[in-house]
Design a protein around this motif. Structure first.
Motif, short mmCIF file in Angstrom:
data_model
loop_
_atom_site.label_atom_id
_atom_site.label_comp_id
_atom_site.label_asym_id
_atom_site.label_seq_id
_atom_site.Cartn_x
_atom_site.Cartn_y
_atom_site.Cartn_z
N GLN A 93 0.83 -1.21 0.00
CA GLN A 93 0.00 0.00 0.00
C GLN A 93 0.87 1.26 0.00
O GLN A 93 0.53 2.25 -0.66
N LEU A 97 0.95 4.19 -2.86
CA LEU A 97 0.88 5.62 -2.52
C LEU A 97 2.07 6.37 -3.10
O LEU A 97 1.92 7.46 -3.65
N HIS A 132 -5.70 8.14 1.56
CA HIS A 132 -5.10 6.81 1.45
C HIS A 132 -4.01 6.63 2.50
O HIS A 132 -3.92 5.59 3.16
#
Length: 158
Positions: A93, A97, A132
């Motif tokens: 993740q 990003l 996010h």
């Protein structure tokens, strides 16, 4: 980098399987090592409310102890693999990003004369990236809070 994470996980599982195989190879040798005494002994010490030296009881308790040790080993492997998976998810993740920020940077560098036109798109992308990032941090904190005690217990026991 993702391949390295998979290789690390495979190596961890192979190491634990090797320990289980060592234990499996040791069990047949247990009988030969135990011949010096007249009294048969179980592979692990424990208290049972009945006589464990009698023939059918001894074998049942022996298999119980061996299966318990194998299940305990598999539980440790599973916990290690699960925690490695959680770490890989968080790492993935963060890479997603990072790529999103690189795309924003490329848009700004490629079209400096059209910066006014791209400004709203960049602003929306930045807002989505910040959300996010907050979600990633929240997930990491939740996993840390949830598994800190388990991992500490596993570390202390092993």
């Amino acid at each position: 980098m993702e391949e390295n994470c998979h290789l690390d996980l495979r190596n961890l599982i192979k190491l634990n399987v090797n320990f289980i195989e060592f234990f499996g190879y040791f069990c047949p040798e247990y009988d030969a090592l135990n011949k010096s005494d007249d009294v048969v002994k179980l592979p692990l010490s424990g208290w049972f409310p009945f006589n464990t030296t009698e023939s059918p009881i001894f074998e049942i308790i022996f298999m119980y102890l061996v299966l318990g040790a194998l299940i305990n080993g598999l539980a440790n492997i599973s916990m290690d693999a699960f925690m490695s998976g959680i770490i890989m998810v968080i790492s993935g993740q963060l890479k997603i990003l990072n790529n999103a920020f690189l795309i924003i940077k490329q848009k700004c560098e490629m079209e400096p004369d059209k910066i006014k036109e791209v400004q709203n798109e960049v602003k929306d992308s930045l807002i989505q990236n910040v959300i996010h990032h907050k979600n990633i941090i929240q997930f990491a904190n939740d996993m840390t809070d949830l598994f800190t005690t388990c991992i500490m217990g596993q570390f202390v026991v092993s």
